[in-house]
Every structure is written in structure tokens, then in C-alpha cells.
Scaffold this motif. Sequence first.
Motif, short mmCIF file in Angstrom:
data_model
loop_
_atom_site.label_atom_id
_atom_site.label_comp_id
_atom_site.label_asym_id
_atom_site.label_seq_id
_atom_site.Cartn_x
_atom_site.Cartn_y
_atom_site.Cartn_z
N GLN A 44 0.85 -1.19 0.00
CA GLN A 44 0.00 0.00 0.00
C GLN A 44 0.88 1.24 0.00
O GLN A 44 1.93 1.26 0.64
CB GLN A 44 -0.91 0.01 1.23
CG GLN A 44 -1.92 1.13 1.23
CD GLN A 44 -2.86 1.06 2.43
OE1 GLN A 44 -2.66 0.25 3.32
NE2 GLN A 44 -3.88 1.89 2.43
N ARG A 45 0.47 2.29 -0.71
CA ARG A 45 1.24 3.52 -0.81
C ARG A 45 0.38 4.69 -0.33
O ARG A 45 -0.81 4.79 -0.65
CB ARG A 45 1.68 3.77 -2.26
CG ARG A 45 2.53 5.05 -2.44
CD ARG A 45 3.09 5.15 -3.83
NE ARG A 45 3.77 6.43 -4.02
CZ ARG A 45 5.02 6.71 -3.64
NH1 ARG A 45 5.73 5.78 -3.04
NH2 ARG A 45 5.55 7.90 -3.85
N TYR A 46 1.02 5.58 0.43
CA TYR A 46 0.32 6.78 0.86
C TYR A 46 -0.11 7.61 -0.34
O TYR A 46 0.57 7.66 -1.37
CB TYR A 46 1.22 7.64 1.75
CG TYR A 46 1.34 7.16 3.17
CD1 TYR A 46 0.23 6.72 3.89
CD2 TYR A 46 2.58 7.18 3.83
CE1 TYR A 46 0.35 6.31 5.21
CE2 TYR A 46 2.70 6.77 5.15
CZ TYR A 46 1.59 6.34 5.84
OH TYR A 46 1.70 5.93 7.14
N HIS A 47 -1.22 8.33 -0.17
CA HIS A 47 -1.76 9.16 -1.25
C HIS A 47 -1.19 10.56 -1.25
O HIS A 47 -1.30 11.26 -2.25
CB HIS A 47 -3.29 9.28 -1.11
CG HIS A 47 -4.00 7.98 -1.17
ND1 HIS A 47 -5.37 7.88 -1.17
CD2 HIS A 47 -3.54 6.70 -1.22
CE1 HIS A 47 -5.72 6.61 -1.22
NE2 HIS A 47 -4.63 5.88 -1.25
N HIS A 48 -0.62 11.00 -0.12
CA HIS A 48 -0.25 12.41 0.01
C HIS A 48 1.17 12.52 0.52
O HIS A 48 1.63 11.74 1.37
CB HIS A 48 -1.21 13.11 0.98
CG HIS A 48 -1.28 14.59 0.81
ND1 HIS A 48 -0.33 15.44 1.33
CD2 HIS A 48 -2.18 15.37 0.15
CE1 HIS A 48 -0.65 16.68 1.02
NE2 HIS A 48 -1.77 16.67 0.30
N TRP A 49 1.88 13.53 0.00
CA TRP A 49 3.29 13.76 0.37
C TRP A 49 3.45 13.99 1.87
O TRP A 49 4.44 13.60 2.47
CB TRP A 49 3.81 14.98 -0.41
CG TRP A 49 5.28 15.22 -0.31
CD1 TRP A 49 6.25 14.33 0.10
CD2 TRP A 49 5.97 16.42 -0.65
NE1 TRP A 49 7.49 14.91 0.03
CE2 TRP A 49 7.34 16.20 -0.43
CE3 TRP A 49 5.55 17.66 -1.13
CZ2 TRP A 49 8.31 17.18 -0.65
CZ3 TRP A 49 6.52 18.63 -1.36
CH2 TRP A 49 7.88 18.39 -1.13
N PHE A 50 2.47 14.59 2.52
CA PHE A 50 2.60 14.92 3.93
C PHE A 50 2.53 13.69 4.85
O PHE A 50 2.75 13.81 6.05
CB PHE A 50 1.49 15.89 4.35
CG PHE A 50 1.66 17.30 3.85
CD1 PHE A 50 2.59 17.61 2.88
CD2 PHE A 50 0.89 18.32 4.37
CE1 PHE A 50 2.75 18.90 2.41
CE2 PHE A 50 1.04 19.63 3.92
CZ PHE A 50 1.96 19.91 2.93
N ASP A 51 2.20 12.52 4.30
CA ASP A 51 1.92 11.35 5.14
C ASP A 51 3.15 10.54 5.54
O ASP A 51 3.09 9.77 6.50
CB ASP A 51 0.96 10.40 4.41
CG ASP A 51 -0.45 10.97 4.29
OD1 ASP A 51 -0.74 11.97 4.97
OD2 ASP A 51 -1.25 10.42 3.52
N GLY A 52 4.26 10.66 4.81
CA GLY A 52 5.39 9.76 5.01
C GLY A 52 6.07 9.91 6.36
O GLY A 52 6.05 10.97 6.99
#
Length: 506
Positions: free
Chosen positions: A93-101
Motif C-alpha cells: 500500500q502507498r500513501y496518497h499524500h506527500w505529507f503522510d510519510g
Amino acid sequence: MNRRHFLQSMGTALATTAATASLPSWARQADAVNSHYRRAPELFKTNPKLTCLRGFQGQDISCDAAWIEGKLPADLRGDFYRNGPGLFERGGQRYHHWFDGDGLVHAWRFGDNGVSHQARFVRTKKFVAEQQAGEFLVPAFGTAIEPKIPLRTSDTMNTANTNVIRMDGRLLALWEGGSAHAMDAQTLTTQGAVTWAPELAGMPFSAHPKMEADGSLWNFGTMMGKLILYQFSPQGKLLKHHIMNAPRSAMVHDFAISQKHMIFLFAPIHLNMDAVRSGKSMVQAMEWQAKESVKIMIVEKADFSRFRLLEIPALMVFHFGNAWEENNVIHVDFVKSDNLDNFNDWMPKIMRGEDVISEPSTPAFLKIDLNRNKVSLTERSENLEFPRVDPRVVGQRNRYLYYPVAVEKNTNNTLNGVMRLDQESGKTDSFNFGSDCRLEEHVVVSKAGSTKEGEAWLVGVGFDIPRQTSFASVFDAQNLAAGPVALAHLPYWLPHCFHGNFYSKA
């Protein structure tokens, strides 16, 4: 309810809000959406421009000696710390938003023998638990994920991924929704979440504290229509904190300080709680209210309970440069966007590996006349972000502003140059790296023995697209057009960072 219980209840609010997204329909929706994001790594293989946004798999990394192109200034010695989201994928699964990592803190160390680099992930409770599980366990700011562990406070989801400062001898990795995380400044070992006072455990502590030349530090946090204010001594001691009602806005990322005031802009962003309860992420539930105004909140530094509110038409702001006041007029500069399009549309697309055009963000300037309670706004046309000033003039009158800038508009508004703006003359000084480079924020480092604003080095990080490697760049801040005096090249690429600071050796 007493003060301590009230503050602690606020600290659980974000976790409670996220937990409401855990509905049966949510799981089916999220699985369908994420089937698309699982294909993201394949897109990155065909789009080398965005490799720096692909992310690591949780590994730390280091290089003892970067390859130096040019000549490092003899007086540029110290540690350049950076922080940003560094991991975006787990369990397919990959995060949708840059701010999530998850936060990855970097130390570029400038010494007599050259430049070394070290990067370590912040070992938050979230990071440790998810690394052990091999999957995402908690919701993210921009990605709806069904919680698989109890969401006790906002720190359950704390990624510590936005900024890093040095305070009282230790590093603090910052994330605006919860606690700062302390790290050892030399080894980058995580020491744990910081609690400033018992009643402040887990409270929002923004990633954009402002440090004045004498070391005094100011910060804030927002949650549930409340504004939390902090003042620290140069020695890192909490001097006072205050909680107050504030205008409603789903995101207040940054602020500015002048000699006497703290200045906040509350953009007209509504959080649709019905959307959150139906399974949307916080980002997906944010709605731009173009017909509403921006609320300007001006708080007295000497007495946090004293403030005034003014209004201007709708606009979006993420980052401020500086503020200063004279004759009871406050001057504030920031970077302006028209709305949330970049946040809601462009960032999810680049996280999928799509090379798309972003909406421009431009320099803007406010004059707040406290005598008449009047506000005027002026703008420039350059497309840029991440403003910085000489650290000696934070909260004081400044002449210069420094930015990474999108020089070549045919590169989808990629930040590929650096620029200095002289506010007195309106003239600019800039350098263009060309279309083969993506730049991060650049910071101002005072030259040894200098006393005047702008007598400094400009230091930042970039990504070399053809080489697929990252580098640190050093400019003479008084002559950017001459190009970098030195580049420190690494043998590997790094995930793009948000913010950081340079600490010179005495």
C-alpha cells in the motif's frame, strides 16, 4: 473540567476524529482506491524526475565523504539538519499524500575534511510498530487507513516529518499535529516524545517555531478551534503557554513574529466531518470556501490574552518569511496560493508518479495598520516557495528574502533555481540550475565575523535528475547569479525534505 484535563482531552481529539472513519463501507472504498496506488512504483520507473518522491523502505543511510565540486568556504563549518517524509509504502500500500510519510532526519556535516551525510528515520511509536508489522496500522493525514491499533492520542499517528531544530542541546523532529520528538544531535538516535509540561502531553506543537537572534523561541498549535501558544527562553525553558479560542480553519501550518506580535492567517478551509465519518481522509474532507474571508489574528507577545482580528479576501498560505513593525504598522511577507488545488490535487498526483503542472505560488506582502485596523496586500509574479531570511533578523526589519524558484515554467513549475529579493529596491538576484534539477528549501548561514544582514552563505539541497543523485549546494548569498561556489554530491538519491536549519560551529 480543569485546565489539565481540558488540554489532555484536546490531545485525543485528532485520534478520535480519525477513528470515526473506521466504518464497514470505508474498508471497501479504501481497498478500491489503493489498488491504483499500488501501481505507483511502476510509474516512478518511467518518470526519473520524481524519483526523489518515491521514498525509502525504512533504511538508514550514510556517506562519509561527498564528492565536492568547486570549493567549500573556509568559514562554513557546522551541521545542516533536514527533515521530510521518507517512507510512503508498506505491505503493498502507498500513501496518497506527500505529507503522510514517516520522518527521515538528515545531517549534512560541513567540516575541515569536506562534507558527510547521515540520515535516520525518527523512531516514533508509529514507525516502530508499522515496521514490525510490515503494514500501515493507523490513518494518515491524507490517506484513509483503517486503524488496527488503538488511537489513544494524536501522537499515535505522529510522523515527526516536517522540520528539525536544535534546542537545549538536542534535536527536535517536528510535526504540527502532536509532540516534538527528541533525537541525539550526533547519532540521530531517537530519544522519544517531548512533554513540555504534564498538562501539555501530546498537544500540537507546530513545525514552524520562530527563533529570534537571542535564542528566544515562539511556537503554536491548533486543534478544535483552539490556538495554543508557547514561549521559550534561549535556554529552552518553557516560560509560558496559553490556550484561546481562534477562528475555525482546518489547517494553520505556519505563522510569523514581529517585535511585539505573533501573526496568524486562518485560511477559509472547512473540514467536512460527514466526509470524515464516511471514510475520507482529513485532506479529502477539506473544503475550500472561496466566498469566506481569511481571518488575521494578531496576538501580543507580552500578553497572550490580548489580540485583535482583521479580515482579507480568501487566499491560501503555507509559509511565511518574516514580519516586523514600525510606527504601529506590521509588515508581513508570505507565499500566496489561490486555493487548495496544489494540496488536494497536485500532491496526490505526484505521489502516484505523475508529472503534472502545479498551480503557481507567489510572493505576497501585507501591511497591517494597527492604528486604523486596515490591511493592504501587494503581490509579485515569481513562482516560488519556502521563503527564508537571515536568522539575525527574524522578527526584526529585514531587507532580503531568499527562495527556491521555478525559473523554467516548461518544467511543470518545478523549483529549479534560487532567488534573492531586495525588498527596498524590488530587484532580484537569481541562478537557474535548469530543467535537470529539483531544489528543496535553502537556508541562510551568516558568514563568520559578519554583522550585516545578507553577509551570508545560502545552503540547500537538490536532486540531480540525470545522475539520480542528491547534492548540497552552497551560494554566496550576496551574488547568487555567479552560481554555486560548491556542490557536495552524494552517491545516492534522497527523498525530498520539507525544512531544516544550519547550526554553525563556534
